[in-house]
Design a protein around this motif. Structure first.
Motif, PDB file in Angstrom:
ATOM      1  N   ALA A 197       0.833  -1.207   0.000  1.00 34.01           N
ATOM      2  CA  ALA A 197       0.000   0.000   0.000  1.00 34.01           C
ATOM      3  C   ALA A 197       0.867   1.256   0.000  1.00 34.01           C
ATOM      4  N   ALA A 256       2.129   1.802  -3.513  1.00 32.47           N
ATOM      5  CA  ALA A 256       1.069   2.355  -4.368  1.00 32.47           C
ATOM      6  C   ALA A 256       0.847   3.831  -4.072  1.00 32.47           C
ATOM      7  N   ALA A 257       0.917   4.209  -2.796  1.00 31.58           N
ATOM      8  CA  ALA A 257       0.735   5.612  -2.431  1.00 31.58           C
ATOM      9  C   ALA A 257       1.863   6.466  -2.991  1.00 31.58           C
ATOM     10  N   GLU A 313      -3.839   2.855   1.115  1.00 30.20           N
ATOM     11  CA  GLU A 313      -3.137   3.876   0.346  1.00 30.20           C
ATOM     12  C   GLU A 313      -3.576   5.274   0.762  1.00 30.20           C
TER      13      GLU A 313
END
Length: 717
Positions: free
Chosen positions: A188, A191-192, A244
């Motif tokens: 996550a 992805a962030a 995220e």
């Protein structure tokens, strides 16, 4: 070691992390003495075992979502809640009680911005934006310990966080990336960081003593940080974001702490590029609007349909949500005019033709509002929500274009926002259905009347970018509606106002409507009432006016006008305000600033019962006592006449205006100057000077200047 995170979990936080019914059940069990013996591991993990063999483990970090229970229930179950409650009571003798009302979010603290000049095309002074700081040595470090850029680790929390017995005084920006990775997981976080490289806009709402929960508005939803310095208890309202959004919210707080350390509410751009250099889809939309303005709705042929479709497709692909919605509305207006539909309104068309260039100017001239907020960049078309609790705030019923539309308005307290459920019903040969008749129509198993006044819990709610609400169909999705009694005292300050004067000041600090996010019911609020001082009826205008005071002082005008689709509305409103159903305590409605202060167009009134005027029975034959003295407002009249003239120009087309139109503009400009609106008059005179046999870009720009000036002036009164 004492688990401060468990101690800090108030009943409202536990309800936000599970549901209120489970919290009540677990509390009842603990109150009855069903407390399990707890053990604590050396690393702080709390364990419990039930006689029936159920075991519970609450490890450190990750919040309740990381808790492990051997029962078959999914998510946070009553066993986990009971262990938390038992732990709190075991440590109650040595631990001070937490200060929190976690479902009440920080009230916006708004400041005036130079967006008006940005939209008008004048030189604007942008809000302060941090300069590059590669060595991370900003002065802010001395007090906050924040790194120069989001997405990098930060030093331990600010020196003043929690100082002086104020646990609310903290910033999620103090959380390090290592803590983020531990709470949301490395995937996550990765992805962030990809999203950070593209850049995004956010609004950071800081905590205060009355509302100690920080929250961050992101394009994909709202993130709340429920427990101070415990990132594992952060919660977003969007379903399945994988954590995220929590990282994006933390980085937004870091940016806000660095750039706007003293603002209760800070709009920030995070990562990516803060400048707008190339927006071909937006430019094409502005050119389309200019061509429609030059040609006029009355002279457009069918060839514009292909351009509209192409422009909508390109805006959608570019992720420019607010211009896309504006073009959608523009297409709807042109279609309605072509079909001679009642939904066509020249003033609506004119507003749309001005909105597109206004948004382009605002971002090109670096207005105070981040470009992403002006354009709705990367706002998803729809966002499935987690399990949500909504509160009915009433309904609006209107007839238009051969159908009756019903807007059920529901508060989403956790996100401090308002959602609108829209339904339309055809007008039959027997005439339009009334609001009272429609109150019995069913949606997702409940009537519209029940939704308008009830408490809604849904696992299938989907929110559009414009805050329209729908309930997704699905075998496992559930939506329940229970009767509501108007218990609105628990609404957050962003939705509940006690002082009309303070609310009017807040409205004055917003960006112009032409630049704000295009969200439904953005101006809906609940006003806690003090007393109703006077009620009067203007027979000629079929309008009911009431002067009320707020529970915290200040005065407001509640005003409603008769509509055929809601014939009993004025009678029901008058009865609710004059105490027929007991002393009125709250009124919900659309709020705006008027010449004499705050104006509320009501959706519902709460007394001993909840009254929704537009859904009330009756045919409008009641005797409404009192008379409203007509007080001419020359400023409003002058602005209205000028706006109507500009709307006529947009309808006819700047290339097709009659020869005498420039003189009409000059005469109207003189009327504006006579009431003190010299700058508004100057824009009309400037437009008159650009009109001729073949007006072009100068005339378009002058018309847009004039509309923006009139619109912002009317809005700021």
């Amino acid at each position: 070691m004492t688990r401060d995170d468990l101690i800090a979990l108030t009943p409202d936080v536990l309800a936000a992390l599970s549901n209120r019914g489970l919290v009540k059940r677990a509390t009842k069990e603990v109150d009855a003495g069903e407390r399990q013996a707890l053990t604590e591991d050396a690393d702080g993990a709390v364990r419990a075992a039930y006689p029936d063999g159920v075991t519970v483990t609450l490890p450190v970090g990750g919040g309740l979502a990381a808790g492990i229970c051997s029962c078959p229930a999914r998510g946070v179950c009553r066993h986990l809640l009971a262990v938390v409650l038992t732990y709190q009571r075991t440590h109650a003798a040595t631990t001070p009680s937490p200060q929190a009302t976690p479902d009440q979010e920080a009230a916006p603290g708004r400041e005036a911005t130079p967006d008006q000049d940005a939209a008008s095309g004048h030189e604007a002074t942008p809000g302060p934006r941090a300069a590059p700081d590669p060595d991370g040595t900003r002065d802010r470090h001395a007090t906050s310990g924040h790194d120069a850029e989001p997405g990098h680790d930060v030093a331990p929390g600010r020196d003043d966080a929690g100082a002086g017995g104020e646990p609310w005084r903290w910033s999620p920006g103090d959380v390090t990336d290592e803590e983020l990775a531990a709470a949301i997981g490395a995937p996550a976080l990765t992805a962030a960081r990809r999203r950070l490289r593209r850049g995004y806009a956010a609004v950071v709402h800081r905590p205060d003593p009355a509302d100690p929960v920080p929250r961050v508005e992101l394009p994909t939803g709202t993130v709340r940080f429920l427990v101070p310095r415990q990132i594992g208890y952060a919660r977003g309202d969007a379903a399945d974001d994988g954590g995220e959004a929590i990282a994006l919210a933390v980085w937004a707080c870091r940016t806000a702490d660095r750039e706007h350390p003293d603002r209760p509410e800070a709009q920030v751009h995070v990562g990516g590029s803060a400048t707008v250099t190339d927006r071909p889809a937006l430019d094409a939309a502005v050119v389309l609007a200019a061509d429609v303005l030059l040609t006029g709705a009355a002279h457009l042929g069918s060839g514009v349909d292909a351009r509209l479709a192409e422009t909508r497709r390109d805006l959608d692909a570019a992720g420019l949500r607010w211009p896309l919605l504006a073009v959608d509305d523009l297409a709807g207006q042109l279609e309605a005019y072509a079909a001679r539909g009642a939904r066509y309104r020249p003033d609506t068309l004119a507003g749309l033709l001005a909105e597109l260039p206004a948004r382009r100017r605002a971002v090109a001239n670096a207005g105070a509002t981040p470009a992403e907020r002006v354009l709705g960049t990367h706002e998803p078309a729809e966002t499935p929500l987690r399990r949500v609790r909504l509160t009915g705030l009433g309904a609006r019923v209107r007839e238009s274009g051969g159908e009756v539309g019903v807007d059920v308005v529901l508060a989403h307290p956790a996100a401090v926002s308002v959602l609108v459920l829209h339904r339309t019903y055809p007008v039959t040969d027997d005439g339009p259905p009334t609001g009272h008749e429609l109150a019995g129509r069913r949606v997702t198993g409940a009537t519209l009347g029940a939704l308008a006044t009830g408490n809604v819990v849904s696992e299938s709610a989907v929110r559009s970018a414009a805050h329209r609400l729908r309930f997704a169909a699905g075998r496992l999705a559930r939506t329940t509606v229970t009767p509501g009694a108007g218990e609105w005292s628990g609404l957050p300050p962003g939705l509940l106002a006690r002082d009309p004067d303070a609310l009017a000041a807040e409205l004055a600090g917003r960006p112009p409507r032409l630049l704000r996010p295009r969200t439904a019911a953005e101006s809906v609020r609940v006003l806690a009432l003090g007393e109703v001082r006077a009620i009067g009826y203007a027979a000629g205008e079929q309008r009911l006016d009431a002067t009320v005071t707020g529970a915290g002082g200040g005065t407001a005008t509640v005003t409603a006008t008769h509509h055929a689709a809601a014939p009993g509305a004025l009678d029901a409103l008058a009865a609710a305000l004059d105490g027929t159903h007991g002393p009125p305590r709250y009124v919900s409605g659309t709020v705006r600033r008027g010449a004499d202060g705050l104006v509320v167009e009501p959706l519902a009134v709460v007394a001993d019962v909840v009254v929704v005027p537009d859904l009330a029975p009756g045919v409008g034959d009641g005797r409404l006592a009192g008379a409203v003295e007509a007080r001419p407002d020359p400023v409003t009249a002058a602005l209205g006449a000028a706006s109507a003239l500009l709307a006529q120009a947009a309808h006819t087309g700047l290339r097709h205006l009659p020869a005498g139109f420039p003189e009409r503009l000059r005469a109207t400009a003189a009327g504006l100057a006579a009431v003190g609106l010299d700058r508004c008059g100057a824009t009309l005179s400037g437009l008159a000077g650009t009109l001729g046999a073949d007006p072009g870009e100068p005339a378009v720009r002058a018309w847009v200047d004039a509309w923006i000036r009139l619109s912002v002036t009317a809005e700021s009164r």
